[in-house]
Design a protein around this motif. Structure first.
Motif, mmCIF file in Angstrom:
data_model
loop_
_atom_site.group_PDB
_atom_site.id
_atom_site.type_symbol
_atom_site.label_atom_id
_atom_site.label_comp_id
_atom_site.label_asym_id
_atom_site.label_seq_id
_atom_site.Cartn_x
_atom_site.Cartn_y
_atom_site.Cartn_z
ATOM 1 N N GLN A 85 -17.064 -3.433 0.260
ATOM 2 C CA GLN A 85 -16.499 -2.979 1.521
ATOM 3 C C GLN A 85 -16.212 -4.121 2.474
ATOM 4 O O GLN A 85 -16.810 -5.190 2.399
ATOM 5 N N ASN A 86 -15.236 -3.884 3.341
ATOM 6 C CA ASN A 86 -14.857 -4.816 4.400
ATOM 7 C C ASN A 86 -14.429 -6.173 3.841
ATOM 8 O O ASN A 86 -14.873 -7.227 4.281
ATOM 9 N N PHE A 87 -13.529 -6.102 2.851
ATOM 10 C CA PHE A 87 -12.850 -7.278 2.298
ATOM 11 C C PHE A 87 -11.388 -7.249 2.752
ATOM 12 O O PHE A 87 -10.780 -6.174 2.851
ATOM 13 N N ALA A 88 -10.801 -8.401 2.950
ATOM 14 C CA ALA A 88 -9.362 -8.529 3.166
ATOM 15 C C ALA A 88 -8.778 -9.377 2.045
ATOM 16 O O ALA A 88 -9.349 -10.413 1.674
ATOM 17 N N PHE A 89 -7.637 -8.929 1.498
ATOM 18 C CA PHE A 89 -6.962 -9.627 0.410
ATOM 19 C C PHE A 89 -5.541 -9.942 0.848
ATOM 20 O O PHE A 89 -4.810 -9.045 1.283
ATOM 21 N N LYS A 90 -5.140 -11.206 0.711
ATOM 22 C CA LYS A 90 -3.836 -11.635 1.194
ATOM 23 C C LYS A 90 -3.176 -12.551 0.167
ATOM 24 O O LYS A 90 -3.800 -13.481 -0.354
ATOM 25 N N GLY A 144 -0.857 -7.697 -5.518
ATOM 26 C CA GLY A 144 -0.631 -6.785 -6.616
ATOM 27 C C GLY A 144 -1.436 -5.521 -6.394
ATOM 28 O O GLY A 144 -1.933 -5.260 -5.290
ATOM 29 N N SER A 145 -1.588 -4.719 -7.435
ATOM 30 C CA SER A 145 -2.366 -3.484 -7.330
ATOM 31 C C SER A 145 -3.762 -3.775 -6.796
ATOM 32 O O SER A 145 -4.400 -4.760 -7.188
ATOM 33 N N PHE A 146 -4.247 -2.899 -5.924
ATOM 34 C CA PHE A 146 -5.594 -3.104 -5.386
ATOM 35 C C PHE A 146 -6.651 -2.921 -6.462
ATOM 36 O O PHE A 146 -7.596 -3.700 -6.562
ATOM 37 N N LEU A 147 -6.499 -1.883 -7.288
ATOM 38 C CA LEU A 147 -7.543 -1.570 -8.262
ATOM 39 C C LEU A 147 -6.905 -1.143 -9.568
ATOM 40 O O LEU A 147 -6.055 -0.256 -9.590
ATOM 41 N N HIS A 148 -7.350 -1.754 -10.663
ATOM 42 C CA HIS A 148 -6.820 -1.449 -11.989
ATOM 43 C C HIS A 148 -7.990 -1.226 -12.939
ATOM 44 O O HIS A 148 -8.780 -2.134 -13.198
ATOM 45 N N LEU A 149 -8.094 0.009 -13.446
ATOM 46 C CA LEU A 149 -9.163 0.380 -14.367
ATOM 47 C C LEU A 149 -8.535 0.809 -15.688
ATOM 48 O O LEU A 149 -7.960 1.886 -15.790
ATOM 49 N N GLU A 150 -8.631 -0.048 -16.680
ATOM 50 C CA GLU A 150 -8.040 0.261 -17.971
ATOM 51 C C GLU A 150 -8.889 1.280 -18.732
ATOM 52 O O GLU A 150 -10.073 1.462 -18.473
ATOM 53 N N LEU A 207 -15.643 7.743 -8.730
ATOM 54 C CA LEU A 207 -14.938 6.633 -8.087
ATOM 55 C C LEU A 207 -14.474 7.074 -6.707
ATOM 56 O O LEU A 207 -13.832 8.110 -6.561
ATOM 57 N N GLU A 208 -14.767 6.276 -5.699
ATOM 58 C CA GLU A 208 -14.307 6.551 -4.339
ATOM 59 C C GLU A 208 -13.513 5.361 -3.819
ATOM 60 O O GLU A 208 -13.990 4.226 -3.858
ATOM 61 N N VAL A 209 -12.304 5.635 -3.336
ATOM 62 C CA VAL A 209 -11.489 4.632 -2.644
ATOM 63 C C VAL A 209 -11.125 5.232 -1.297
ATOM 64 O O VAL A 209 -10.427 6.252 -1.236
ATOM 65 N N ALA A 210 -11.595 4.628 -0.222
ATOM 66 C CA ALA A 210 -11.413 5.218 1.099
ATOM 67 C C ALA A 210 -11.167 4.147 2.150
ATOM 68 O O ALA A 210 -11.680 3.032 2.063
ATOM 69 N N TYR A 211 -10.346 4.506 3.130
ATOM 70 C CA TYR A 211 -10.042 3.647 4.282
ATOM 71 C C TYR A 211 -9.455 2.295 3.839
ATOM 72 O O TYR A 211 -9.711 1.259 4.444
ATOM 73 N N LEU A 212 -8.660 2.342 2.794
ATOM 74 C CA LEU A 212 -7.902 1.176 2.348
ATOM 75 C C LEU A 212 -6.612 1.086 3.157
ATOM 76 O O LEU A 212 -5.919 2.083 3.342
ATOM 77 N N ASP A 213 -6.269 -0.102 3.625
ATOM 78 C CA ASP A 213 -4.987 -0.362 4.271
ATOM 79 C C ASP A 213 -4.192 -1.267 3.340
ATOM 80 O O ASP A 213 -4.540 -2.432 3.140
ATOM 81 N N PHE A 214 -3.126 -0.707 2.737
ATOM 82 C CA PHE A 214 -2.379 -1.389 1.681
ATOM 83 C C PHE A 214 -0.921 -1.496 2.109
ATOM 84 O O PHE A 214 -0.257 -0.471 2.287
ATOM 85 N N ARG A 215 -0.393 -2.723 2.269
ATOM 86 C CA ARG A 215 0.941 -2.915 2.831
ATOM 87 C C ARG A 215 1.685 -4.063 2.142
ATOM 88 O O ARG A 215 1.098 -4.965 1.561
ATOM 89 N N ASN A 216 3.010 -3.984 2.268
ATOM 90 C CA ASN A 216 3.898 -5.108 1.916
ATOM 91 C C ASN A 216 3.699 -5.575 0.472
ATOM 92 O O ASN A 216 3.417 -6.743 0.207
ATOM 93 N N SER A 217 3.860 -4.636 -0.457
ATOM 94 C CA SER A 217 3.636 -4.935 -1.858
ATOM 95 C C SER A 217 4.750 -4.340 -2.699
ATOM 96 O O SER A 217 5.324 -3.313 -2.351
ATOM 97 N N ASN A 218 5.030 -4.984 -3.830
ATOM 98 C CA ASN A 218 5.934 -4.429 -4.836
ATOM 99 C C ASN A 218 5.193 -4.192 -6.149
ATOM 100 O O ASN A 218 5.776 -4.269 -7.232
ATOM 101 N N SER A 219 3.918 -3.894 -6.060
ATOM 102 C CA SER A 219 3.050 -3.805 -7.239
ATOM 103 C C SER A 219 3.287 -2.566 -8.082
ATOM 104 O O SER A 219 2.791 -2.474 -9.198
ATOM 105 N N GLY A 220 4.013 -1.582 -7.554
ATOM 106 C CA GLY A 220 4.157 -0.308 -8.257
ATOM 107 C C GLY A 220 3.081 0.653 -7.829
ATOM 108 O O GLY A 220 3.325 1.606 -7.085
ATOM 109 N N THR A 277 -4.259 4.289 3.903
ATOM 110 C CA THR A 277 -2.953 4.093 4.513
ATOM 111 C C THR A 277 -2.137 3.140 3.653
ATOM 112 O O THR A 277 -2.572 2.013 3.388
ATOM 113 N N VAL A 278 -0.975 3.613 3.189
ATOM 114 C CA VAL A 278 -0.088 2.797 2.357
ATOM 115 C C VAL A 278 1.285 2.796 3.007
ATOM 116 O O VAL A 278 1.910 3.853 3.152
ATOM 117 N N ILE A 279 1.761 1.618 3.402
ATOM 118 C CA ILE A 279 3.019 1.513 4.146
ATOM 119 C C ILE A 279 3.833 0.335 3.607
ATOM 120 O O ILE A 279 3.290 -0.739 3.314
#
Length: 407
Positions: A143-148, A186-192, A207-220, A237-239
């Protein structure tokens, strides 16, 4: 399903031995655990539970600075251990950043310093991942990570070949990602994983994914989970995603059963969720899609639900029932190269589908038979109390860009 860029996966290189020494503080009066300071503020940091003598409620504090990598392993006390930042901890450069292996009952939190929202920052790695998870994990919270500026998957689980046999070691369980942010990644989370020839691989439960702010991506996709039992995806939030990606994407591609609710998806390409439904075990479970807001998509309907006969295995998996309700969807599939309605319904291989209390508006290319449902196969959805309006204004929405996550 979305396709990944071809450049990315490179062999993981384990970090070198760190130069710092550990000084363990005794527990403060009245507290249960110890505070264990680690790190020098630079270089490669290894946190090895076998060398720290960890006990319940211990807190490892990583000294602020910019690191090349952090390797976290062998933390299995049977009760919770926490890793926190002490100041701003950044992991930067063109290499894999954080390694997790053989951990359970672990919380990694960027809330360690007052006034810093994201105490861990992973940035500027155009060809590598931020977090690589090896094997299965139990009771993990990140929790409370930023990825750029991350070119590969942000979080990647290397467990896609682990065969599920019912034992605790054959699946990941109770994994939570909370209050994280991504910009230009890229994708925030990938589980094969998968279900093939009667074998289930790469299963994750709860699996819980909550309060993610995901922006400015072409990851699919933002999240892809190939085998997820009882997922809970909410308040994300995905914008501004996929402006240059034309695959048939699911922003969240979830294969299994669970809940997708209270999410805001805006200015995007792809279904908000592609729910490929199946229940693990012999009792049918539910896929619930509710209280989401999905507006201004370049392609496709708000949601997609479907199942496949090859994924239904006697005694191991069965169908799921689907409910889609209380969603707000508007201005979908502006490219007009497919229908754009609230939900595309394919075969659920025996499952039922209910669609009710949804609001739609301004669909440039609706299904000729319905503004709410596009029936694509033999599953006939039951539709009740859905409403469609020609414009956002008629729906009582003066500005779609001002829409927020529903209460």
């Amino acid at each position: 399903m979305s396709c990944k860029k071809g450049q990315i996966a490179q062999e993981i290189t384990k970090p070198e031995t760190p130069r710092d020494t550990t000084q363990v503080k005794p527990p403060a009066q009245g507290s249960k655990g110890r505070t264990i300071p680690l790190g020098t503020g630079s270089g490669n940091l290894i946190i090895d539970g076998t060398k720290l003598g960890l006990a319940c409620d211990d807190v490892i504090k990583i000294k602020g600075g910019t690191y090349k990598s952090i390797d976290i392993k062998n933390i299995n006390t049977g009760c919770n251990v926490t890793i926190q930042n002490d100041g701003l901890v950044e992991i930067a450069g063109n290499s894999d950043h954080i390694f997790l292996s053989k951990v359970s009952n672990l919380t990694i939190s960027g809330k360690g310093t007052a006034g810093i929202t994201y105490g861990f920052v992973s940035r500027d790695s155009p060809q590598h991942r931020s977090i690589s998870v090896t094997g299965t994990v139990q009771n993990l919270t990140v929790q409370n990570f930023a990825f750029k500026n991350i070119g590969d998957y942000v979080v990647y689980f290397n467990s896609g070949q682990i065969v599920y046999d019912g034992s605790a070691s054959s699946y990941s369980n109770n994994v939570r990602f909370l209050n994280n942010s991504c910009s230009n990644t890229g994708s925030f989370l990938h589980l094969e994983g998968g279900v093939e020839n009667g074998v289930i691989r790469g299963l994750i439960k709860k699996l819980e994914v909550a309060y993610l702010d995901f922006r400015n991506s072409n990851s699919g996709d933002a999240v892809l989970a190939e085998n997820a039992d009882d997922y809970n995806i909410h308040h994300n939030t995905v914008i501004d995603v996929n402006s240059a990606n034309n695959n048939h994407n699911g922003i969240f591609t979830m294969k299994g059963s669970g809940s997708f609710h209270h999410n805001l998806i805006r200015n995007h390409q792809g279904n908000a969720i592609r729910a490929w439904t199946r229940s693990f075990g012999t009792t049918p479970k539910e896929v619930l899609i509710y209280n989401n807001t999905v507006v201004n998509s370049r392609k496709y309907s708000g949601f997609e639900v479907q199942s496949f006969a090859s994924m239904i295995i006697g005694g191991k998996t069965t169908y799921s029932n689907v409910k889609v309700y209380n969603n707000i969807c508007g201005k979908l599939n502006t490219s007009k190269d497919w229908v754009g309605v609230v939900v595309d319904v394919y075969s659920l291989e025996g499952g039922k589908c209910e669609v009710y209390n949804n609001t739609g508006f301004d669909f440039p290319a609706p299904n000729p038979k319905s503004y709410i449902v596009s029936q694509q196969a033999n599953t006939v959805p039951v539709q009740t109390n859905n409403k469609y309006f020609a414009t956002a204004a008629e729906a009582g929405i003066p500005d779609i860009n001002a829409l927020k996550i529903q209460n």
